[in-house]
Design a protein around this motif. Structure first.
Motif, PDB file in Angstrom:
ATOM      1  N   PRO A  50      39.184  58.165  30.978  1.00 53.72           N
ATOM      2  CA  PRO A  50      39.550  57.295  29.859  1.00 53.72           C
ATOM      3  C   PRO A  50      38.353  56.950  28.963  1.00 53.72           C
ATOM      4  O   PRO A  50      37.205  57.115  29.386  1.00 53.72           O
ATOM      5  N   VAL A  53      34.603  55.227  29.982  1.00 53.29           N
ATOM      6  CA  VAL A  53      34.436  55.205  31.441  1.00 53.29           C
ATOM      7  C   VAL A  53      33.006  55.558  31.868  1.00 53.29           C
ATOM      8  O   VAL A  53      32.584  55.230  32.967  1.00 53.29           O
ATOM      9  N   LEU A 162      36.837  57.637  36.951  1.00 56.66           N
ATOM     10  CA  LEU A 162      37.663  56.432  37.010  1.00 56.66           C
ATOM     11  C   LEU A 162      36.797  55.211  36.745  1.00 56.66           C
ATOM     12  O   LEU A 162      35.679  55.110  37.253  1.00 56.66           O
ATOM     13  N   GLN A 163      37.345  54.300  35.976  1.00 57.65           N
ATOM     14  CA  GLN A 163      36.650  53.068  35.593  1.00 57.65           C
ATOM     15  C   GLN A 163      36.863  52.006  36.683  1.00 57.65           C
ATOM     16  O   GLN A 163      38.000  51.791  37.104  1.00 57.65           O
ATOM     17  N   GLY A 165      37.856  48.815  38.448  1.00 59.14           N
ATOM     18  CA  GLY A 165      38.791  47.756  38.084  1.00 59.14           C
ATOM     19  C   GLY A 165      39.904  48.190  37.153  1.00 59.14           C
ATOM     20  O   GLY A 165      40.691  47.368  36.694  1.00 59.14           O
ATOM     21  N   ALA A 166      39.974  49.490  36.860  1.00 54.61           N
ATOM     22  CA  ALA A 166      41.006  49.937  35.930  1.00 54.61           C
ATOM     23  C   ALA A 166      42.196  50.502  36.689  1.00 54.61           C
ATOM     24  O   ALA A 166      42.169  51.633  37.148  1.00 54.61           O
ATOM     25  N   GLY A 167      43.211  49.708  36.826  1.00 52.96           N
ATOM     26  CA  GLY A 167      44.415  50.174  37.501  1.00 52.96           C
ATOM     27  C   GLY A 167      45.118  51.251  36.711  1.00 52.96           C
ATOM     28  O   GLY A 167      45.799  52.102  37.267  1.00 52.96           O
ATOM     29  N   ASP A 168      44.885  51.250  35.385  1.00 57.73           N
ATOM     30  CA  ASP A 168      45.636  52.188  34.534  1.00 57.73           C
ATOM     31  C   ASP A 168      45.231  53.634  34.787  1.00 57.73           C
ATOM     32  O   ASP A 168      46.054  54.536  34.705  1.00 57.73           O
ATOM     33  N   SER A 169      43.960  53.841  35.136  1.00 58.15           N
ATOM     34  CA  SER A 169      43.568  55.235  35.404  1.00 58.15           C
ATOM     35  C   SER A 169      44.248  55.730  36.674  1.00 58.15           C
ATOM     36  O   SER A 169      44.561  56.899  36.811  1.00 58.15           O
ATOM     37  N   GLN A 171      47.218  54.701  37.524  1.00 58.99           N
ATOM     38  CA  GLN A 171      48.591  54.961  37.089  1.00 58.99           C
ATOM     39  C   GLN A 171      48.714  56.387  36.549  1.00 58.99           C
ATOM     40  O   GLN A 171      49.655  57.090  36.845  1.00 58.99           O
ATOM     41  N   THR A 198      38.173  50.225  43.434  1.00 59.74           N
ATOM     42  CA  THR A 198      38.752  51.397  42.752  1.00 59.74           C
ATOM     43  C   THR A 198      38.560  52.656  43.603  1.00 59.74           C
ATOM     44  O   THR A 198      39.444  53.505  43.687  1.00 59.74           O
TER      45      THR A 198
END
Ligand SMILES: Nc1nc2c(ncn2[C@@H]2O[C@H](COP(=O)(O)OP(=O)(O)OP(=O)(O)O)[C@@H](O)[C@H]2O)c(=O)[nH]1
Ligand SMILES: [Mg+2]
Length: 294
Positions: A50, A53, A162-163, A165-169, A171, A198
Motif C-alpha cells: 500500500p 508502507v 505490510l504496514q 497496524g494496518a488491518g486493511d492490508s 484484508q 501485524t
C-alpha cells in the motif's frame, strides 16, 4: 545488439527506452526487445504494498547492499496515479537515495496507464531490456487493488510489504492476493508492538495459503534492521527458482500473458479470437510473434 547497448551505459539504455516509448511496435524496437528477451541475465524482484508502507525506503537499503556485493541494479518505479482519481497518489513514487554518477544503478519512473501486464505498456519492454543488462531489476508497484497481482506478470520474486497496524492490508490478502507474494515483509519494525502484531496477523492469514510456506519477515529500513535476512530470503527464492525448471515455466507463462494482453489491446477481444492459437513455443519471444501479427 545487446552488447552494443551494454557498452553504451546508462545513456544508451535511456535512449533505448525513449525509442520504446516513441515507437513500441516499430520493427527496430521489436528486434531490440527480441534480442533482449533471448539474453536474460537479471533476477527480477517486484516490491508491492500500500501507499507509504516503505517500499522505496526498503529498496534504497537493498540497492545499497547489492551495490556493496558488486551487483548492478536497475529500478522501475511504476506510478499508478493516472489510474487513481483525485491525484491522491500523484508524486514521485521513488524517493530513492542513489548516486546519480554510479553507472551500476539505473532508476526510471513510469506511468502505468493501463494494466502493467501488456507488451504495449512501457513497463514490460523496459524490464526485458534491463533484464538483459543488469544483475537485478527491481520493480516498485503500489498496491491499489488489482495491481498487486500485475507484478507477478513481470517479477521472478514478489515481495509484499505490510504496514504495521494496518488491518486493511490483511484484508487485501484475504480478498485473494494471499497466493501472490513469495516473501512477505512487515515494514517499520522500529514502531514496536504494532509491527509485531501485524507480523503475527500475517502469519495467521498466510497459514491458509496453498502450497509452500512463505517467509514473513520483520524489518526496519530506517534502522537497517532485518535487511540481511531479506537479502537471504530473496537469494533463497532465486535459488529455488532454478530447481525443476520453475524459472523457465514462470517466465514462459509471463511471456504468454504479455502476448495475449498485447493482441487484445491492439486488435480487441475479437482480434484475439481471430488470431487463433497464440501459444508460444518454449523460449519463443512474444515480441517476434507480435511483430508477425502487426
Ligand atoms: N519509522 C519508520 N518509518 C519508515 C521506515 N521506512 C519508511 N518509513 C517512512 O514511511 C514513509 C513512506 O516511505 P516510502 O519509502 O516513501 O514508502 P513507499 O511505500 O515507497 O511510498 P509510496 O511510493 O508513496 O507508496 C516515509 O515518511 C518514510 O520515512 C521505517 O523503517 N521506519
Ligand atoms: Mg515509493
Amino acid at each position: 545488439m545487446i552488447a552494443g547497448l551494454a557498452a553504451g551505459g546508462k545513456k544508451a539504455l535511456a535512449d533505448a527506452l525513449a525509442q520504446l516509448e516513441a515507437a513500441p511496435f516499430a520493427p527496430a524496437t521489436l528486434a531490440l526487445l527480441d534480442a533482449a528477451f533471448a539474453a536474460p541475465q537479471a533476477h527480477v524482484v517486484g516490491i508491492t504494498g500500500p501507499p507509504g508502507v516503505g517500499k522505496s525506503s526498503l529498496m534504497s537499503a537493498l540497492i545499497t547492499a547489492w551495490r556493496r556485493q558488486g551487483a548492478r541494479v536497475a529500478v522501475i518505479a511504476v506510478d499508478p496515479s493516472s489510474r487513481v482519481s483525485g491525484g491522491a497518489l500523484l508524486g514521485d513514487r521513488t524517493r530513492l537515495r542513489t548516486d546519480p554518477t554510479d553507472e551500476g544503478v539505473f532508476v526510471r519512473s513510469m506511468a502505468a496507464r493501463d494494466r502493467l501486464g501488456g507488451l504495449a505498456g512501457l513497463t514490460i519492454g523496459a524490464m526485458v531490456l534491463m533484464r538483459a543488462l543488469y544483475d537485478i531489476v527491481l520493480i516498485e508497484t503500489v498496491g491499489v487493488g488489482q495491481s498487486e497481482t500485475d507484478i507477478t506478470s513481470a517479477a521472478d520474486t514478489v515481495i509484499l510489504c505490510l504496514q504495521p497496524g494496518a488491518g486493511d492490508s490483511l484484508q487485501f490478502m484475504k480478498a485473494g492476493i494471499v497466493e501472490i507474494p513469495d516473501i512477505v515483509v512487515v515494514t517499520k519494525s522500529d514502531l514496536g508492538l504494532a509491527a509485531e502484531r501485524t507480523h503475527h496477523d500475517a502469519e495467521a492469514v498466510l497459514a491458509f495459503r496453498h502450497g509452500e510456506s512463505v517467509p514473513i519477515l520483520l524489518l526496519s529500513a530506517a534502522r537497517g534492521q532485518g535487511i540481511a535476512a531479506l537479502l537471504a530470503a530473496i537469494a533463497a527464492h532465486w535459488r529455488g527458482l532454478h530447481e525443476e525448471g520453475r524459472l523457465v515455466r514462470r517466465r514462459q507463462a509471463q511471456a504468454q500473458g504479455w502476448l495475449n494482453e498485447a493482441v487484445r489491446e491492439a486488435f480487441g477481444r475479437e482480434g484475439l479470437k481471430r488470431a487463433g492459437d497464440l501459444t508460444l513455443a518454449e523460449g519463443a519471444s512474444p515480441f517476434a510473434t507480435l511483430a508477425k501479427l502487426a
